[in-house]
Design a protein around this motif. Structure first.
Motif, PDB file in Angstrom:
ATOM      1  N   GLN A 154      -3.904   7.789  -7.245  1.00 49.74           N
ATOM      2  CA  GLN A 154      -3.421   6.536  -6.120  1.00 49.74           C
ATOM      3  C   GLN A 154      -3.505   5.573  -6.988  1.00 49.74           C
ATOM      4  O   GLN A 154      -4.867   4.767  -7.984  1.00 49.74           O
ATOM      5  CB  GLN A 154      -3.876   6.175  -4.943  1.00 49.74           C
ATOM      6  CG  GLN A 154      -3.490   7.204  -3.607  1.00 49.74           C
ATOM      7  CD  GLN A 154      -3.818   6.609  -2.323  1.00 49.74           C
ATOM      8  OE1 GLN A 154      -4.480   5.165  -2.386  1.00 49.74           O
ATOM      9  NE2 GLN A 154      -3.252   7.323  -1.184  1.00 49.74           N
ATOM     10  N   THR A 155      -2.987   4.467  -7.471  1.00 44.93           N
ATOM     11  CA  THR A 155      -2.644   3.771  -8.061  1.00 44.93           C
ATOM     12  C   THR A 155      -3.026   2.314  -7.611  1.00 44.93           C
ATOM     13  O   THR A 155      -2.711   1.893  -6.777  1.00 44.93           O
ATOM     14  CB  THR A 155      -1.434   3.482  -9.056  1.00 44.93           C
ATOM     15  OG1 THR A 155      -1.101   4.900 -10.024  1.00 44.93           O
ATOM     16  CG2 THR A 155      -1.662   2.079 -10.727  1.00 44.93           C
ATOM     17  N   ILE A 156      -4.012   1.796  -8.053  1.00 40.59           N
ATOM     18  CA  ILE A 156      -4.499   0.159  -7.591  1.00 40.59           C
ATOM     19  C   ILE A 156      -4.074  -0.633  -9.081  1.00 40.59           C
ATOM     20  O   ILE A 156      -4.414  -0.682  -9.414  1.00 40.59           O
ATOM     21  CB  ILE A 156      -6.164   0.574  -7.388  1.00 40.59           C
ATOM     22  CG1 ILE A 156      -6.553   1.466  -6.589  1.00 40.59           C
ATOM     23  CG2 ILE A 156      -6.710  -1.031  -7.035  1.00 40.59           C
ATOM     24  CD1 ILE A 156      -7.905   1.473  -6.400  1.00 40.59           C
ATOM     25  N   GLU A 157      -3.390  -1.566  -8.087  1.00 38.68           N
ATOM     26  CA  GLU A 157      -2.873  -2.623  -8.896  1.00 38.68           C
ATOM     27  C   GLU A 157      -3.498  -3.211  -8.950  1.00 38.68           C
ATOM     28  O   GLU A 157      -3.615  -4.061  -7.174  1.00 38.68           O
ATOM     29  CB  GLU A 157      -0.775  -2.607  -9.022  1.00 38.68           C
ATOM     30  CG  GLU A 157      -0.424  -1.541  -9.046  1.00 38.68           C
ATOM     31  CD  GLU A 157       0.956  -1.621  -9.039  1.00 38.68           C
ATOM     32  OE1 GLU A 157       1.566  -2.463  -8.832  1.00 38.68           O
ATOM     33  OE2 GLU A 157       1.673  -0.191  -9.136  1.00 38.68           O
ATOM     34  N   LEU A 158      -3.841  -4.642  -9.548  1.00 39.76           N
ATOM     35  CA  LEU A 158      -4.353  -5.904  -9.473  1.00 39.76           C
ATOM     36  C   LEU A 158      -3.335  -7.650 -10.128  1.00 39.76           C
ATOM     37  O   LEU A 158      -2.654  -7.327 -10.993  1.00 39.76           O
ATOM     38  CB  LEU A 158      -6.011  -6.378 -10.084  1.00 39.76           C
ATOM     39  CG  LEU A 158      -7.003  -4.879 -10.063  1.00 39.76           C
ATOM     40  CD1 LEU A 158      -7.803  -5.626 -11.062  1.00 39.76           C
ATOM     41  CD2 LEU A 158      -7.076  -4.926  -8.286  1.00 39.76           C
ATOM     42  N   THR A 159      -3.195  -8.324  -9.147  1.00 42.28           N
ATOM     43  CA  THR A 159      -2.485  -9.384  -9.723  1.00 42.28           C
ATOM     44  C   THR A 159      -3.103 -10.655  -9.038  1.00 42.28           C
ATOM     45  O   THR A 159      -3.803 -10.527  -7.889  1.00 42.28           O
ATOM     46  CB  THR A 159      -0.924  -9.820  -9.142  1.00 42.28           C
ATOM     47  OG1 THR A 159      -1.174  -9.859  -7.381  1.00 42.28           O
ATOM     48  CG2 THR A 159      -0.295  -8.263  -9.465  1.00 42.28           C
ATOM     49  N   GLU A 160      -3.140 -11.601 -10.429  1.00 41.75           N
ATOM     50  CA  GLU A 160      -4.168 -13.133 -10.769  1.00 41.75           C
ATOM     51  C   GLU A 160      -3.290 -13.553 -10.576  1.00 41.75           C
ATOM     52  O   GLU A 160      -2.535 -14.033 -11.078  1.00 41.75           O
ATOM     53  CB  GLU A 160      -5.308 -12.547 -10.888  1.00 41.75           C
ATOM     54  CG  GLU A 160      -4.779 -12.630 -12.741  1.00 41.75           C
ATOM     55  CD  GLU A 160      -4.125 -11.671 -13.117  1.00 41.75           C
ATOM     56  OE1 GLU A 160      -3.297 -11.597 -14.548  1.00 41.75           O
ATOM     57  OE2 GLU A 160      -4.478 -10.577 -12.977  1.00 41.75           O
ATOM     58  N   VAL A 161      -3.505 -14.754  -9.845  1.00 42.18           N
ATOM     59  CA  VAL A 161      -2.877 -16.157 -10.237  1.00 42.18           C
ATOM     60  C   VAL A 161      -4.106 -16.996 -10.035  1.00 42.18           C
ATOM     61  O   VAL A 161      -5.099 -17.185  -9.591  1.00 42.18           O
ATOM     62  CB  VAL A 161      -2.297 -16.796  -8.756  1.00 42.18           C
ATOM     63  CG1 VAL A 161      -1.842 -18.292  -8.488  1.00 42.18           C
ATOM     64  CG2 VAL A 161      -1.282 -16.467  -7.875  1.00 42.18           C
ATOM     65  N   GLY A 172     -11.896 -24.505 -11.435  1.00 37.24           N
ATOM     66  CA  GLY A 172     -11.019 -23.399 -12.140  1.00 37.24           C
ATOM     67  C   GLY A 172     -11.574 -22.173 -10.752  1.00 37.24           C
ATOM     68  O   GLY A 172     -12.570 -22.919  -9.881  1.00 37.24           O
ATOM     69  N   GLY A 173     -10.152 -21.576 -10.963  1.00 34.49           N
ATOM     70  CA  GLY A 173     -10.417 -20.433  -9.825  1.00 34.49           C
ATOM     71  C   GLY A 173      -9.811 -18.773 -10.136  1.00 34.49           C
ATOM     72  O   GLY A 173      -8.171 -19.425 -10.894  1.00 34.49           O
ATOM     73  N   ILE A 174      -9.584 -17.643  -9.645  1.00 32.27           N
ATOM     74  CA  ILE A 174      -8.841 -17.043  -9.313  1.00 32.27           C
ATOM     75  C   ILE A 174      -8.419 -16.267  -8.358  1.00 32.27           C
ATOM     76  O   ILE A 174      -9.510 -15.747  -7.453  1.00 32.27           O
ATOM     77  CB  ILE A 174      -9.404 -15.586 -10.297  1.00 32.27           C
ATOM     78  CG1 ILE A 174      -9.591 -16.580 -11.782  1.00 32.27           C
ATOM     79  CG2 ILE A 174      -8.792 -14.369 -10.709  1.00 32.27           C
ATOM     80  CD1 ILE A 174     -10.625 -14.877 -12.572  1.00 32.27           C
ATOM     81  N   ASP A 175      -7.035 -16.118  -8.476  1.00 26.87           N
ATOM     82  CA  ASP A 175      -7.113 -15.694  -6.707  1.00 26.87           C
ATOM     83  C   ASP A 175      -6.554 -14.083  -7.122  1.00 26.87           C
ATOM     84  O   ASP A 175      -5.761 -13.937  -7.334  1.00 26.87           O
ATOM     85  CB  ASP A 175      -5.444 -16.193  -6.141  1.00 26.87           C
ATOM     86  CG  ASP A 175      -5.469 -16.079  -4.619  1.00 26.87           C
ATOM     87  OD1 ASP A 175      -6.361 -14.366  -3.735  1.00 26.87           O
ATOM     88  OD2 ASP A 175      -4.270 -17.091  -3.972  1.00 26.87           O
ATOM     89  N   LEU A 176      -6.949 -13.510  -6.455  1.00 27.33           N
ATOM     90  CA  LEU A 176      -6.752 -12.241  -6.522  1.00 27.33           C
ATOM     91  C   LEU A 176      -5.899 -11.028  -5.480  1.00 27.33           C
ATOM     92  O   LEU A 176      -6.447 -11.139  -4.005  1.00 27.33           O
ATOM     93  CB  LEU A 176      -8.123 -11.358  -7.019  1.00 27.33           C
ATOM     94  CG  LEU A 176      -8.114  -9.425  -7.618  1.00 27.33           C
ATOM     95  CD1 LEU A 176      -6.952  -9.428  -9.435  1.00 27.33           C
ATOM     96  CD2 LEU A 176      -9.388  -8.939  -7.881  1.00 27.33           C
ATOM     97  N   SER A 177      -4.874 -10.385  -5.888  1.00 34.56           N
ATOM     98  CA  SER A 177      -4.655  -9.843  -4.198  1.00 34.56           C
ATOM     99  C   SER A 177      -4.461  -8.588  -5.617  1.00 34.56           C
ATOM    100  O   SER A 177      -3.780  -7.686  -6.731  1.00 34.56           O
ATOM    101  CB  SER A 177      -2.779 -10.115  -5.113  1.00 34.56           C
ATOM    102  OG  SER A 177      -2.321 -11.352  -4.381  1.00 34.56           O
ATOM    103  N   ILE A 178      -4.566  -7.379  -3.977  1.00 37.91           N
ATOM    104  CA  ILE A 178      -4.411  -6.109  -4.684  1.00 37.91           C
ATOM    105  C   ILE A 178      -3.803  -5.294  -3.429  1.00 37.91           C
ATOM    106  O   ILE A 178      -3.520  -5.148  -3.215  1.00 37.91           O
ATOM    107  CB  ILE A 178      -6.523  -5.268  -4.486  1.00 37.91           C
ATOM    108  CG1 ILE A 178      -7.780  -5.884  -4.990  1.00 37.91           C
ATOM    109  CG2 ILE A 178      -6.618  -3.657  -4.298  1.00 37.91           C
ATOM    110  CD1 ILE A 178      -9.195  -6.122  -4.472  1.00 37.91           C
ATOM    111  N   ALA A 179      -3.032  -4.051  -4.680  1.00 41.90           N
ATOM    112  CA  ALA A 179      -2.174  -3.383  -3.885  1.00 41.90           C
ATOM    113  C   ALA A 179      -2.450  -1.427  -4.666  1.00 41.90           C
ATOM    114  O   ALA A 179      -2.975  -2.154  -5.389  1.00 41.90           O
ATOM    115  CB  ALA A 179      -0.428  -3.874  -4.664  1.00 41.90           C
ATOM    116  N   GLY A 180      -2.100  -0.992  -3.426  1.00 46.40           N
ATOM    117  CA  GLY A 180      -2.441   0.732  -3.444  1.00 46.40           C
ATOM    118  C   GLY A 180      -3.809   0.905  -3.126  1.00 46.40           C
ATOM    119  O   GLY A 180      -4.390   0.178  -2.468  1.00 46.40           O
ATOM    120  N   GLY A 181      -4.064   2.039  -3.970  1.00 52.32           N
ATOM    121  CA  GLY A 181      -5.522   2.682  -2.764  1.00 52.32           C
ATOM    122  C   GLY A 181      -5.264   2.628  -1.946  1.00 52.32           C
ATOM    123  O   GLY A 181      -4.382   2.758  -0.922  1.00 52.32           O
ATOM    124  N   THR A 182      -6.569   2.764  -0.996  1.00 48.82           N
ATOM    125  CA  THR A 182      -6.942   2.739   0.268  1.00 48.82           C
ATOM    126  C   THR A 182      -7.927   2.432   0.127  1.00 48.82           C
ATOM    127  O   THR A 182      -9.242   1.804  -0.890  1.00 48.82           O
ATOM    128  CB  THR A 182      -8.280   4.140   0.571  1.00 48.82           C
ATOM    129  OG1 THR A 182      -6.424   5.595   0.676  1.00 48.82           O
ATOM    130  CG2 THR A 182      -8.377   4.082   2.008  1.00 48.82           C
TER     131      THR A 182
END
Length: 183
Positions: A154-161, A172-182
């Motif tokens: 399974q691919t785990i995808e990370l997107t950040e703002v 400053g900040g990082i807002d991380l979103s995780i998709a995929g995996g379990t």
């Protein structure tokens, strides 16, 4: 004239039915067979594979002897499976086994990677690898099948703002979103 029903594998399921003509009725019967088998009925059931001999005596004491062989028939046991792949390196695969043919109850024996063994029909919490199942029915009929549990990557995808820091402030900040995996 004998009518023979075959045994199934190693089970004692054979039959012999007789049609007797000639002589003077009533007849008496004396059967012998494998493993010290004896009977005094016209027709016999629950027979293992082998040679059976009957001595038939009529009302006047006339005797005839008949040898009858009970053979074995092959019985097919069909196995079908639904496989749940293991995810990445987890032991979360599974095999849902369905059994058709033969005569219940069945004895089930699984072996697999890392010393795995089970007597359950359906198995879970499996690592990827090849599992071997042997199924034996009530009459000693047996079938064996190798079943492979595969790996699902399974691919785990990370997107950040990213919110930049203002000048020399620590805001400053990082807002991380995780998709995929379990999760």
């Amino acid at each position: 004239v004998p009518t023979v029903g075959l045994t199934a594998c190693t089970g004692s399921t054979g039959t012999i039915g007789l049609e007797v003509t000639g002589g003077t009725p009533a007849y008496s019967y004396s059967w012998t067979g494998p493993a010290s088998f004896t009977a005094d009925t016209k027709d016999i059931t629950g027979l293992a594979t082998g040679m059976y001999t009957v001595v038939i005596t009529d009302l006047n004491g006339c005797i005839t002897t008949l040898d009858v062989e009970v053979g074995t028939q092959d019985v097919t046991i069909d196995l079908t499976e639904v496989i749940t792949p293991a995810i990445c390196t987890s032991n979360n695969g599974g095999i849902d086994l369905s059994i058709a043919g033969g005569t219940a109850p069945y004895t089930i024996s699984w072996t697999g990677p890392n010393g795995f063994n089970s007597s359950d029909e359906d198995i879970t919490s499996l690592a990827a690898g090849t599992y071997t199942v042997t199924v034996t029915d009530a009459n000693g009929c047996t079938t064996t099948k190798d079943i492979e549990v595969t790996v699902e990557i399974q691919t785990i995808e990370l997107t950040e703002v990213i919110t930049p820091a203002i000048c020399t402030s620590s805001n400053g900040g990082i807002d991380l979103s995780i998709a995929g995996g379990t999760a």
